[in-house]
Write a protein that holds these residues in place. Structure first.
Motif, PDB file in Angstrom:
ATOM      1  N   UNK A  11      -0.691 -32.968  34.880  1.00  0.00           N
ATOM      2  CA  UNK A  11      -0.010 -31.624  34.403  1.00  0.00           C
ATOM      3  C   UNK A  11       1.586 -31.625  34.094  1.00  0.00           C
ATOM      4  N   UNK A  12       2.275 -32.166  35.152  1.00  0.00           N
ATOM      5  CA  UNK A  12       3.662 -32.307  34.917  1.00  0.00           C
ATOM      6  C   UNK A  12       4.072 -33.231  33.825  1.00  0.00           C
ATOM      7  N   UNK A  13       3.026 -34.095  33.753  1.00  0.00           N
ATOM      8  CA  UNK A  13       3.501 -35.293  32.734  1.00  0.00           C
ATOM      9  C   UNK A  13       3.463 -34.766  31.276  1.00  0.00           C
ATOM     10  N   UNK A  14       2.408 -33.881  31.185  1.00  0.00           N
ATOM     11  CA  UNK A  14       2.135 -33.201  29.771  1.00  0.00           C
ATOM     12  C   UNK A  14       3.160 -32.280  29.772  1.00  0.00           C
ATOM     13  N   UNK A  27      10.795 -27.904  46.284  1.00  0.00           N
ATOM     14  CA  UNK A  27       9.703 -27.066  46.840  1.00  0.00           C
ATOM     15  C   UNK A  27      10.203 -26.120  47.864  1.00  0.00           C
ATOM     16  N   UNK A  28      11.133 -26.462  48.496  1.00  0.00           N
ATOM     17  CA  UNK A  28      11.887 -25.695  49.526  1.00  0.00           C
ATOM     18  C   UNK A  28      12.455 -24.333  48.848  1.00  0.00           C
ATOM     19  N   UNK A  29      13.185 -24.566  47.812  1.00  0.00           N
ATOM     20  CA  UNK A  29      13.800 -23.756  47.006  1.00  0.00           C
ATOM     21  C   UNK A  29      12.646 -22.576  46.439  1.00  0.00           C
ATOM     22  N   UNK A  30      11.442 -23.237  45.849  1.00  0.00           N
ATOM     23  CA  UNK A  30      10.612 -22.556  45.236  1.00  0.00           C
ATOM     24  C   UNK A  30       9.824 -21.652  46.401  1.00  0.00           C
ATOM     25  N   UNK A  31       9.700 -22.067  47.627  1.00  0.00           N
ATOM     26  CA  UNK A  31       9.065 -21.186  48.690  1.00  0.00           C
ATOM     27  C   UNK A  31      10.057 -20.135  49.297  1.00  0.00           C
ATOM     28  N   UNK A  32      11.454 -20.086  48.924  1.00  0.00           N
ATOM     29  CA  UNK A  32      12.217 -19.071  49.361  1.00  0.00           C
ATOM     30  C   UNK A  32      12.404 -18.208  48.026  1.00  0.00           C
ATOM     31  N   UNK A  33      11.675 -18.346  46.857  1.00  0.00           N
ATOM     32  CA  UNK A  33      11.791 -17.609  45.673  1.00  0.00           C
ATOM     33  C   UNK A  33      10.721 -16.265  45.617  1.00  0.00           C
ATOM     34  N   UNK A  34      11.040 -15.291  45.304  1.00  0.00           N
ATOM     35  CA  UNK A  34      10.016 -13.962  45.475  1.00  0.00           C
ATOM     36  C   UNK A  34       8.975 -14.359  44.392  1.00  0.00           C
ATOM     37  N   UNK A  35       9.281 -14.899  43.226  1.00  0.00           N
ATOM     38  CA  UNK A  35       8.577 -15.009  42.261  1.00  0.00           C
ATOM     39  C   UNK A  35       7.395 -16.035  42.448  1.00  0.00           C
ATOM     40  N   UNK A  36       7.354 -16.857  43.595  1.00  0.00           N
ATOM     41  CA  UNK A  36       6.303 -17.960  43.884  1.00  0.00           C
ATOM     42  C   UNK A  36       5.189 -17.180  44.347  1.00  0.00           C
ATOM     43  N   UNK A  37       5.453 -16.213  45.467  1.00  0.00           N
ATOM     44  CA  UNK A  37       4.567 -15.113  46.320  1.00  0.00           C
ATOM     45  C   UNK A  37       3.802 -14.103  45.198  1.00  0.00           C
ATOM     46  N   UNK A  38       4.719 -13.512  44.135  1.00  0.00           N
ATOM     47  CA  UNK A  38       3.961 -12.889  43.205  1.00  0.00           C
ATOM     48  C   UNK A  38       2.889 -13.597  42.517  1.00  0.00           C
ATOM     49  N   UNK A  39       3.379 -14.774  42.028  1.00  0.00           N
ATOM     50  CA  UNK A  39       2.714 -15.709  41.271  1.00  0.00           C
ATOM     51  C   UNK A  39       1.327 -15.942  42.114  1.00  0.00           C
ATOM     52  N   UNK A  76      10.838 -31.304  36.980  1.00  0.00           N
ATOM     53  CA  UNK A  76      11.149 -32.599  37.818  1.00  0.00           C
ATOM     54  C   UNK A  76      10.345 -32.532  39.122  1.00  0.00           C
ATOM     55  N   UNK A  77      10.056 -31.359  39.601  1.00  0.00           N
ATOM     56  CA  UNK A  77       9.028 -31.339  40.768  1.00  0.00           C
ATOM     57  C   UNK A  77       7.927 -30.488  40.635  1.00  0.00           C
ATOM     58  N   UNK A  78       7.428 -30.540  39.233  1.00  0.00           N
ATOM     59  CA  UNK A  78       6.334 -29.614  38.899  1.00  0.00           C
ATOM     60  C   UNK A  78       5.037 -29.793  39.482  1.00  0.00           C
ATOM     61  N   UNK A  79       4.805 -31.172  39.856  1.00  0.00           N
ATOM     62  CA  UNK A  79       3.601 -31.601  40.610  1.00  0.00           C
ATOM     63  C   UNK A  79       3.415 -30.827  41.973  1.00  0.00           C
ATOM     64  N   UNK A  80       4.610 -31.043  42.743  1.00  0.00           N
ATOM     65  CA  UNK A  80       4.465 -30.503  43.983  1.00  0.00           C
ATOM     66  C   UNK A  80       4.522 -28.823  43.887  1.00  0.00           C
ATOM     67  N   UNK A  81       5.237 -28.499  43.327  1.00  0.00           N
ATOM     68  CA  UNK A  81       5.389 -26.970  43.077  1.00  0.00           C
ATOM     69  C   UNK A  81       4.159 -26.377  42.520  1.00  0.00           C
ATOM     70  N   UNK A  82       3.545 -26.924  41.683  1.00  0.00           N
ATOM     71  CA  UNK A  82       2.183 -26.378  41.217  1.00  0.00           C
ATOM     72  C   UNK A  82       1.073 -26.622  42.209  1.00  0.00           C
TER      73      UNK A  82
END
Length: 299
Positions: free
Chosen positions: A51-54, A144-156, A273-279
Protein backbone atom coordinates in the motif's frame (compact mmCIF):
# COMPACT_ATOMS: atom_id res chain seq x y z
CA UNK A 1 14.88 0.43 8.54
CA UNK A 2 13.73 -2.69 6.73
CA UNK A 3 12.57 -2.04 3.18
CA UNK A 4 9.37 -3.38 1.60
CA UNK A 5 11.29 -6.36 0.17
CA UNK A 6 12.30 -7.82 3.53
CA UNK A 7 8.95 -7.12 5.16
CA UNK A 8 7.15 -8.85 2.28
CA UNK A 9 9.55 -11.79 2.47
CA UNK A 10 8.81 -12.11 6.18
CA UNK A 11 5.08 -11.98 5.55
CA UNK A 12 5.24 -14.56 2.76
CA UNK A 13 7.27 -16.98 4.87
CA UNK A 14 4.90 -16.66 7.83
CA UNK A 15 1.77 -17.14 5.71
CA UNK A 16 3.19 -20.24 4.04
CA UNK A 17 4.47 -21.62 7.35
CA UNK A 18 1.02 -21.12 8.87
CA UNK A 19 -0.62 -23.10 6.06
CA UNK A 20 1.94 -25.91 6.27
CA UNK A 21 1.53 -26.18 10.04
CA UNK A 22 -2.26 -26.31 9.68
CA UNK A 23 -1.84 -29.55 7.75
CA UNK A 24 -0.61 -31.22 10.93
CA UNK A 25 -3.28 -29.88 13.24
CA UNK A 26 -4.91 -32.25 15.71
CA UNK A 27 -6.85 -29.75 17.81
CA UNK A 28 -8.86 -26.60 17.25
CA UNK A 29 -6.40 -24.66 19.41
CA UNK A 30 -3.53 -25.70 17.16
CA UNK A 31 -5.51 -24.47 14.15
CA UNK A 32 -6.13 -21.13 15.85
CA UNK A 33 -2.41 -20.70 16.53
CA UNK A 34 -1.17 -21.78 13.10
CA UNK A 35 -3.81 -20.19 10.92
CA UNK A 36 -4.84 -17.25 13.09
CA UNK A 37 -1.58 -16.24 14.77
CA UNK A 38 1.23 -17.38 12.44
CA UNK A 39 -0.66 -16.99 9.17
CA UNK A 40 -2.49 -13.88 10.36
CA UNK A 41 0.76 -12.19 11.39
CA UNK A 42 2.25 -12.92 7.99
CA UNK A 43 -0.90 -11.68 6.33
CA UNK A 44 -0.56 -8.39 8.17
CA UNK A 45 3.04 -7.97 7.02
CA UNK A 46 2.12 -8.77 3.43
CA UNK A 47 -1.05 -6.69 3.29
CA UNK A 48 0.41 -3.48 4.68
CA UNK A 49 3.58 -3.45 2.58
CA UNK A 50 2.37 -2.82 -1.02
CA UNK A 51 0.00 0.00 0.00
CA UNK A 52 2.64 2.64 0.86
CA UNK A 53 4.76 1.53 -2.10
CA UNK A 54 1.83 2.09 -4.49
CA UNK A 55 1.05 5.43 -2.85
CA UNK A 56 4.62 6.61 -3.44
CA UNK A 57 4.81 5.49 -7.07
CA UNK A 58 1.41 6.90 -8.08
CA UNK A 59 0.71 10.03 -5.99
CA UNK A 60 -1.35 11.45 -8.86
CA UNK A 61 -3.59 8.34 -9.05
CA UNK A 62 -3.24 7.14 -5.49
CA UNK A 63 -6.84 6.00 -5.04
CA UNK A 64 -6.85 3.86 -8.17
CA UNK A 65 -3.38 2.42 -7.52
CA UNK A 66 -4.12 1.43 -3.93
CA UNK A 67 -7.56 0.20 -5.01
CA UNK A 68 -6.01 -2.15 -7.55
CA UNK A 69 -3.59 -3.47 -4.92
CA UNK A 70 -6.22 -4.22 -2.29
CA UNK A 71 -8.67 -5.29 -5.00
CA UNK A 72 -6.33 -8.10 -5.95
CA UNK A 73 -6.18 -9.09 -2.31
CA UNK A 74 -9.98 -9.25 -2.10
CA UNK A 75 -10.36 -11.05 -5.41
CA UNK A 76 -8.08 -13.83 -4.18
CA UNK A 77 -10.91 -15.30 -2.13
CA UNK A 78 -13.00 -15.67 -5.29
CA UNK A 79 -10.19 -17.72 -6.84
CA UNK A 80 -8.77 -19.82 -4.03
CA UNK A 81 -12.07 -20.39 -2.22
CA UNK A 82 -13.69 -22.38 -5.06
CA UNK A 83 -10.34 -23.91 -6.00
CA UNK A 84 -9.97 -25.32 -2.49
CA UNK A 85 -13.56 -26.40 -1.83
CA UNK A 86 -14.44 -27.66 -5.31
CA UNK A 87 -11.16 -29.08 -6.58
CA UNK A 88 -8.34 -29.57 -4.09
CA UNK A 89 -10.14 -30.86 -1.00
CA UNK A 90 -12.30 -33.42 -2.89
CA UNK A 91 -9.23 -34.65 -4.78
CA UNK A 92 -6.52 -34.57 -2.09
CA UNK A 93 -8.13 -33.94 1.31
CA UNK A 94 -7.93 -30.90 3.54
CA UNK A 95 -4.48 -31.59 4.97
CA UNK A 96 -2.85 -31.85 1.57
CA UNK A 97 -4.82 -28.80 0.44
CA UNK A 98 -3.20 -26.74 3.18
CA UNK A 99 0.22 -27.89 1.95
CA UNK A 100 -0.58 -27.16 -1.70
CA UNK A 101 -1.87 -23.69 -0.89
CA UNK A 102 1.14 -23.02 1.33
CA UNK A 103 3.46 -23.88 -1.58
CA UNK A 104 1.47 -21.74 -4.05
CA UNK A 105 1.43 -18.77 -1.69
CA UNK A 106 5.14 -19.11 -1.01
CA UNK A 107 6.02 -18.90 -4.69
CA UNK A 108 3.61 -16.02 -5.33
CA UNK A 109 4.75 -13.94 -2.36
CA UNK A 110 8.45 -14.48 -3.07
CA UNK A 111 8.02 -13.36 -6.68
CA UNK A 112 5.94 -10.37 -5.59
CA UNK A 113 8.48 -9.39 -2.95
CA UNK A 114 11.23 -9.01 -5.53
CA UNK A 115 9.02 -6.57 -7.47
CA UNK A 116 8.47 -4.23 -4.51
CA UNK A 117 10.75 -1.22 -4.49
CA UNK A 118 10.24 2.33 -3.32
CA UNK A 119 10.85 5.14 -5.82
CA UNK A 120 13.84 7.44 -5.41
CA UNK A 121 13.49 10.21 -2.85
CA UNK A 122 11.73 13.20 -4.35
CA UNK A 123 10.16 11.20 -7.17
CA UNK A 124 7.29 13.01 -8.87
CA UNK A 125 5.28 11.91 -11.95
CA UNK A 126 5.64 14.10 -15.01
CA UNK A 127 3.11 16.91 -15.11
CA UNK A 128 1.94 16.43 -11.51
CA UNK A 129 1.85 19.41 -9.16
CA UNK A 130 2.25 18.26 -5.53
CA UNK A 131 1.32 21.67 -4.10
CA UNK A 132 -2.00 21.78 -5.95
CA UNK A 133 -2.79 18.14 -5.19
CA UNK A 134 -2.19 18.50 -1.45
CA UNK A 135 -4.02 21.78 -1.01
CA UNK A 136 -5.99 21.58 2.22
CA UNK A 137 -4.35 18.27 3.19
CA UNK A 138 -1.27 17.37 5.18
CA UNK A 139 1.85 18.96 3.70
CA UNK A 140 4.49 16.96 5.57
CA UNK A 141 5.21 13.42 6.65
CA UNK A 142 3.93 12.78 10.16
CA UNK A 143 5.48 10.22 12.46
CA UNK A 144 3.24 7.60 14.11
CA UNK A 145 3.38 9.47 17.42
CA UNK A 146 2.29 12.69 15.71
CA UNK A 147 -0.56 10.86 14.01
CA UNK A 148 -1.75 9.53 17.36
CA UNK A 149 -1.91 13.11 18.63
CA UNK A 150 -4.00 14.18 15.65
CA UNK A 151 -7.81 14.37 16.13
CA UNK A 152 -8.29 13.34 12.49
CA UNK A 153 -6.86 9.91 13.28
CA UNK A 154 -9.58 9.12 15.81
CA UNK A 155 -12.38 10.40 13.60
CA UNK A 156 -11.10 8.26 10.71
CA UNK A 157 -10.59 5.29 13.02
CA UNK A 158 -14.16 5.44 14.32
CA UNK A 159 -15.62 5.86 10.83
CA UNK A 160 -13.49 2.96 9.57
CA UNK A 161 -14.59 0.68 12.41
CA UNK A 162 -18.29 1.45 11.95
CA UNK A 163 -18.18 1.29 8.16
CA UNK A 164 -16.33 -2.02 8.09
CA UNK A 165 -18.60 -3.51 10.77
CA UNK A 166 -21.54 -3.47 8.36
CA UNK A 167 -19.67 -5.50 5.74
CA UNK A 168 -18.15 -7.93 8.23
CA UNK A 169 -21.56 -8.47 9.81
CA UNK A 170 -22.94 -9.56 6.44
CA UNK A 171 -19.88 -11.68 5.65
CA UNK A 172 -20.24 -13.62 8.89
CA UNK A 173 -24.03 -14.06 8.75
CA UNK A 174 -24.83 -14.28 5.04
CA UNK A 175 -24.72 -18.08 4.79
CA UNK A 176 -26.90 -18.83 7.86
CA UNK A 177 -29.27 -16.02 6.90
CA UNK A 178 -29.68 -17.35 3.35
CA UNK A 179 -30.26 -20.89 4.61
CA UNK A 180 -32.87 -19.66 7.07
CA UNK A 181 -34.71 -18.15 4.10
CA UNK A 182 -34.71 -21.51 2.28
CA UNK A 183 -32.27 -20.45 -0.44
CA UNK A 184 -30.78 -23.41 -2.33
CA UNK A 185 -27.08 -24.26 -2.13
CA UNK A 186 -26.47 -23.36 -5.79
CA UNK A 187 -27.99 -19.91 -5.40
CA UNK A 188 -26.13 -19.48 -2.13
CA UNK A 189 -22.82 -20.34 -3.81
CA UNK A 190 -23.48 -17.80 -6.55
CA UNK A 191 -24.30 -15.18 -3.98
CA UNK A 192 -21.26 -15.72 -1.79
CA UNK A 193 -18.62 -16.46 -4.42
CA UNK A 194 -19.61 -14.35 -7.40
CA UNK A 195 -21.91 -11.53 -6.35
CA UNK A 196 -20.06 -10.77 -3.12
CA UNK A 197 -16.60 -11.03 -4.69
CA UNK A 198 -17.56 -8.73 -7.56
CA UNK A 199 -19.02 -6.16 -5.19
CA UNK A 200 -15.99 -6.34 -2.90
CA UNK A 201 -13.43 -6.01 -5.70
CA UNK A 202 -15.48 -3.35 -7.47
CA UNK A 203 -15.72 -1.23 -4.35
CA UNK A 204 -11.99 -1.44 -3.74
CA UNK A 205 -10.95 -0.56 -7.29
CA UNK A 206 -13.66 1.75 -8.61
CA UNK A 207 -14.29 3.64 -5.38
CA UNK A 208 -10.54 4.17 -5.13
CA UNK A 209 -10.60 5.55 -8.66
CA UNK A 210 -13.61 7.78 -7.92
CA UNK A 211 -11.88 9.13 -4.82
CA UNK A 212 -9.08 10.58 -6.97
CA UNK A 213 -11.54 13.04 -8.48
CA UNK A 214 -14.39 13.23 -5.95
CA UNK A 215 -12.25 13.31 -2.83
CA UNK A 216 -11.53 10.56 -0.29
CA UNK A 217 -13.82 11.81 2.45
CA UNK A 218 -16.69 12.46 0.06
CA UNK A 219 -16.55 8.85 -1.18
CA UNK A 220 -16.29 7.48 2.36
CA UNK A 221 -19.27 9.55 3.50
CA UNK A 222 -21.30 8.40 0.52
CA UNK A 223 -20.54 4.72 1.07
CA UNK A 224 -21.29 4.84 4.78
CA UNK A 225 -24.57 6.57 3.99
CA UNK A 226 -25.47 3.89 1.44
CA UNK A 227 -24.60 1.19 3.99
CA UNK A 228 -27.03 2.71 6.48
CA UNK A 229 -29.82 2.27 3.94
CA UNK A 230 -28.66 -1.03 2.42
CA UNK A 231 -28.37 -3.03 5.66
CA UNK A 232 -32.08 -2.98 6.65
CA UNK A 233 -33.12 -3.41 3.00
CA UNK A 234 -30.91 -6.51 2.82
CA UNK A 235 -32.67 -7.94 5.85
CA UNK A 236 -36.11 -7.18 4.42
CA UNK A 237 -35.18 -8.77 1.08
CA UNK A 238 -35.51 -12.21 2.65
CA UNK A 239 -35.80 -14.92 0.01
CA UNK A 240 -36.37 -12.51 -2.89
CA UNK A 241 -33.28 -13.63 -4.77
CA UNK A 242 -32.95 -10.76 -7.23
CA UNK A 243 -33.21 -8.09 -4.54
CA UNK A 244 -30.96 -10.07 -2.21
CA UNK A 245 -28.27 -10.30 -4.92
CA UNK A 246 -28.44 -6.55 -5.48
CA UNK A 247 -28.21 -5.67 -1.79
CA UNK A 248 -25.38 -8.13 -1.13
CA UNK A 249 -23.49 -6.55 -4.03
CA UNK A 250 -24.12 -3.04 -2.63
CA UNK A 251 -23.08 -3.91 0.93
CA UNK A 252 -19.90 -5.64 -0.26
CA UNK A 253 -19.13 -2.66 -2.51
CA UNK A 254 -19.40 -0.30 0.46
CA UNK A 255 -17.24 -2.65 2.54
CA UNK A 256 -14.55 -2.88 -0.15
CA UNK A 257 -14.51 0.91 -0.36
CA UNK A 258 -13.48 1.15 3.29
CA UNK A 259 -10.35 -0.95 2.76
CA UNK A 260 -9.34 0.93 -0.37
CA UNK A 261 -10.10 4.59 0.28
CA UNK A 262 -9.00 4.63 3.93
CA UNK A 263 -5.57 3.41 2.83
CA UNK A 264 -5.23 6.27 0.33
CA UNK A 265 -6.53 8.76 2.88
CA UNK A 266 -3.71 7.80 5.23
CA UNK A 267 -1.10 8.98 2.74
CA UNK A 268 -3.09 12.10 1.86
CA UNK A 269 -3.43 13.23 5.45
CA UNK A 270 -0.14 12.15 7.00
CA UNK A 271 2.32 11.66 4.14
CA UNK A 272 3.88 8.61 2.52
CA UNK A 273 7.13 8.28 4.49
CA UNK A 274 5.50 6.44 7.40
CA UNK A 275 2.38 5.33 5.53
CA UNK A 276 2.92 1.65 6.35
CA UNK A 277 2.95 2.18 10.12
CA UNK A 278 0.32 4.91 10.05
CA UNK A 279 -2.09 2.81 8.04
CA UNK A 280 -1.32 -0.15 10.26
CA UNK A 281 -2.53 1.87 13.24
CA UNK A 282 -5.66 2.94 11.36
CA UNK A 283 -6.21 -0.63 10.17
CA UNK A 284 -6.71 -1.77 13.77
CA UNK A 285 -10.21 -0.36 13.29
CA UNK A 286 -10.84 -3.21 10.84
CA UNK A 287 -9.74 -5.70 13.49
CA UNK A 288 -12.17 -4.22 16.00
CA UNK A 289 -14.89 -4.30 13.33
CA UNK A 290 -14.10 -7.99 12.82
CA UNK A 291 -15.17 -8.57 16.41
CA UNK A 292 -18.08 -6.14 16.60
CA UNK A 293 -19.73 -6.94 13.25
CA UNK A 294 -20.04 -10.73 13.58
CA UNK A 295 -21.01 -10.43 17.24
CA UNK A 296 -23.84 -8.01 16.57
CA UNK A 297 -24.96 -9.96 13.51
CA UNK A 298 -25.15 -13.18 15.48
CA UNK A 299 -27.33 -11.75 18.23
Amino acid sequence: KLGPFWISITGGVLVSAGFFLCAYTQTLRWLYVCFGVVGGLGNGFGYATPIPVMAKWFPDKRGLAVGLAVGGYGAGSAIFGPLSSKVLIPAYGWRETFMILGAIFFVMTMVGSFLLKNPAHGYCPAGWNPQAATAGLGTRDLSPSEVLHSPSFYFLWLAYALGASAGLMVISQLVPFARSQGISSDLLATMTLVVAACGNAGGRILSGWFSDSLGRLNVLRLMIGISIVAMPVLYKAGSTISLLYVMVFVVYWCYGTQLSVNASTTSDFWGTKNAGVNYGMLFTAWGVAGIIGPYIGGQ
